[in-house]
Scaffold this motif. Sequence first.
Motif, short mmCIF file in Angstrom:
data_model
loop_
_atom_site.label_atom_id
_atom_site.label_comp_id
_atom_site.label_asym_id
_atom_site.label_seq_id
_atom_site.Cartn_x
_atom_site.Cartn_y
_atom_site.Cartn_z
N ARG A 1 0.55 4.23 -2.65
CA ARG A 1 0.59 5.17 -2.69
C ARG A 1 1.58 5.92 -3.45
NH1 ARG A 1 -2.81 8.70 0.52
NH2 ARG A 1 -3.77 6.80 0.26
N VAL B 1 -2.39 2.27 -12.77
CA VAL B 1 -3.61 3.07 -13.20
C VAL B 1 -4.16 3.58 -11.56
CG1 VAL B 1 -3.02 2.96 -15.77
CG2 VAL B 1 -5.28 1.71 -14.60
N PRO B 2 -5.15 4.62 -11.66
CA PRO B 2 -5.95 4.45 -10.47
C PRO B 2 -6.49 4.00 -11.02
CG PRO B 2 -5.04 6.91 -11.30
CD PRO B 2 -4.63 5.77 -12.06
N LEU B 3 -7.65 2.71 -9.91
CA LEU B 3 -8.18 1.77 -10.28
C LEU B 3 -9.60 2.39 -10.05
CD1 LEU B 3 -6.28 -1.04 -9.15
CD2 LEU B 3 -6.51 -0.03 -11.40
N SER C 1 1.35 6.51 -7.01
CA SER C 1 -0.19 7.21 -8.10
C SER C 1 0.29 8.44 -7.54
CB SER C 1 -1.48 6.50 -6.38
OG SER C 1 -0.81 7.39 -5.76
N GLN C 2 1.18 8.99 -6.39
CA GLN C 2 0.95 10.35 -6.04
C GLN C 2 2.85 11.05 -7.16
OE1 GLN C 2 0.66 11.34 -2.12
NE2 GLN C 2 -1.60 10.79 -2.45
N GLN D 1 0.85 -1.28 -0.20
CA GLN D 1 0.03 -0.36 0.35
C GLN D 1 0.98 1.03 -0.14
OE1 GLN D 1 -4.18 0.18 2.30
NE2 GLN D 1 -3.28 -2.16 3.37
N GLN E 1 -3.84 4.84 -21.67
CA GLN E 1 -3.62 5.89 -20.86
C GLN E 1 -2.21 6.21 -21.47
OE1 GLN E 1 -5.60 6.60 -16.79
NE2 GLN E 1 -7.57 4.95 -17.46
N ARG F 1 -11.84 -2.33 -8.65
CA ARG F 1 -11.46 -2.37 -6.67
C ARG F 1 -12.32 -3.11 -5.92
NH1 ARG F 1 -10.78 3.62 -3.97
NH2 ARG F 1 -9.95 2.12 -2.39
N GLU G 1 -6.51 0.36 -1.93
CA GLU G 1 -5.41 1.69 -2.04
C GLU G 1 -5.40 2.56 -3.20
OE1 GLU G 1 -3.45 4.84 -1.71
OE2 GLU G 1 -3.20 3.03 -0.17
N GLY G 2 -6.14 1.27 -3.74
CA GLY G 2 -7.55 1.80 -5.48
C GLY G 2 -5.82 2.15 -6.30
N HIS G 3 -4.37 2.01 -6.59
CA HIS G 3 -4.36 2.21 -8.06
C HIS G 3 -3.14 0.39 -7.98
CE1 HIS G 3 -0.30 3.60 -9.93
NE2 HIS G 3 -1.35 5.33 -9.95
#
Length: 668
Positions: A354, A614-616, A357-358, A350, A660, A621, A609-611
């Motif tokens: 994070r 790519v963002p999920l 993703s950032q 996680q 993307q 998720r 975490e949702g990533h």
Amino acid sequence: MNMTNDNSSRAETKEGTAEVVSVSAESVSPDTVEKYDRESRTRDVWSTKWSLPLTAFAVGLSLYQIYYALFGGPPTLVHRGIHVGAILVLCFAIQRFRLSEKRRTPPWYDWLFMAGSVAIAVYLGLVFQKLAVSGGRFDTIDVVFSVMALVLVLEASRRVTGPVLPILAILFVVYDYYGRSMPGLFRHRGYDLDRIVTFMYQSTEGIFSTAIGVSSTYIFLFILFGAFLQKSGMGQFFNDIALALAGQARGGPAKVAVLASGFLGSINGSAIANVVTTGAFTIPMMKRVGYQRNFAGAVESAASVGGQIMPPIMGAAAFIMAETLGVPYTEIVLIAIIPAVLYYLAILVQVHMRATSQGLRGISRENLPAVREVMKERGHLLLPLLFLLYMLFFSGTTILFAAVTTIFVTVIASMLRKSTRMSLIDIIYALRDGAVTAISVAVACACVGIIVGVATQTGFGVKLAGTIVTIGGGYLLPTLLMTAVACIILGMGLPSIPAYIIVATMAAPALVQLEVPALAAHLFVFYFGLFANITPPVALAAFAAAGLSGGSPMRTGFIAMRLALGGLIVPFVFVYQPELLMLDGTGFDTARAAVILLIGVMMMSVAAEGHFLVPLPVWLRFVIAVAALGLVTPNVSYDVIGAAIAVVALAVILVMAKRQDRLAWKEI
């Protein structure tokens, strides 16, 4: 932290990054530490005229414990009385009566408490022979000293652990007295106060129960070992090696926090103390590279809690577990390895997601210590740990002898380099600090002994276990869920060791009744008792981390729970699959179950975490979470279904990433 600040922190200069690495515990206000770590709320007696006699007393206690481990000593009850009496003396000399107290020396009433602490130990030694032949009879003077012992233990516990544990102990005493008036299942014969207090003081079932027995032997010596390691510079070594190994990786400071907290947490045994020491170093680094303050605090608190399930020392709770179950300590250590590793891998996944993703980076290599240099300067400090593992697993000696000889090896190993060499003063301070550090554990064990004593005297633990099983309908899963919730509630506001003792007494028997292996049952309740430290509304470790990060305590707690999601799942899995604990099946079965669970836990972390690349979206998720649950379910058919869903989900993610134009495997 807004994105502008995030970008600026990632673009900081070489000098700025170097400043990040240099952050240390000294940068945190002592008031902030004291607010969350009750053990640090001490008087500065070491700068007064009482420093020398108190140091001599603490050193004497440590030397007595070493002598007892090597050569034996007085009978068990007398030894435990000496241990508790000496610890109480140190507690009342050092711990403040209230937080606002400003004086450096003990007030008059604490001198009375100290005199009483000596008296209860001396009296127990004087009447021991009488107790052996009295058949449970007692007289007025016995009652007086018994009441004195209970009052002293409750007051010391209030100072060290806060009000929760002593209030719980008092409620149990009230239950013991009013048993005849209790409704239904919890009714019992009830006992007179004279009988209750003497039972708590003059037997090995109350204050001086198994918990104090372990505290006065194994735990004290391993705390003393930790004090010697700290004096030799082991804490700095752990921080440096974690920086060298993970500092340059994506989101490096967060990974440093996970590794360093795991290393130190296994030794020091306190999640909150781990947060306020390691966190003072790691949380500012995480914030500077771009992690949001709540997330930074959550990483530190989740990693610090996990240190107590990490072998080889497991924060000393493993000793109590071994003594309670009557199994070798080394067996506890072995079964705990796979779940602990999976817990930390889930947090690392996680943390990494994070960072990707950032777009967070690590610390530049030139501003980090080199592994070779760290090992050259302090690598020899690993010798005591390696020696300890050898003594525990291969030498055939007792744990006590292993602990004492490892302390001597630590002193010898420190002499190999000038920077770590321990002087005679360092050794004296290590002996003193070990005794002082043991206060929190010993006092908590003495207080929790009152609760265990009532449970023994009234049969409360057995009745509670039967109630849990009855409400669960005799089915394992609902009973596990109820037990997990009960353990989190019982563990709220308590240090890890008393939390484990309480949940082991109250909740573990329910699982054993449903034919769960005793080792798996106790490890299950231990996990969830620990998670109370990061579970709102009473998430002490998360609140301490928020105090250091400047974040929201509740938000930090909820994020910490998400980071610890793997730890919340793993206990359920090893109850259904004992081969994960190497309690059943072959080595192949253990490896297969561990690999499948590893994949499932990592997928659950990705869903949380949702990533991933790519963002999920939320629906994806959810699909990944379903696949993860299929993989962690102990059923081959569900494993196949989960794997199939996982493959489909991965294919969808790859298509999304290609569209993307963001598919960058180097980010993984």
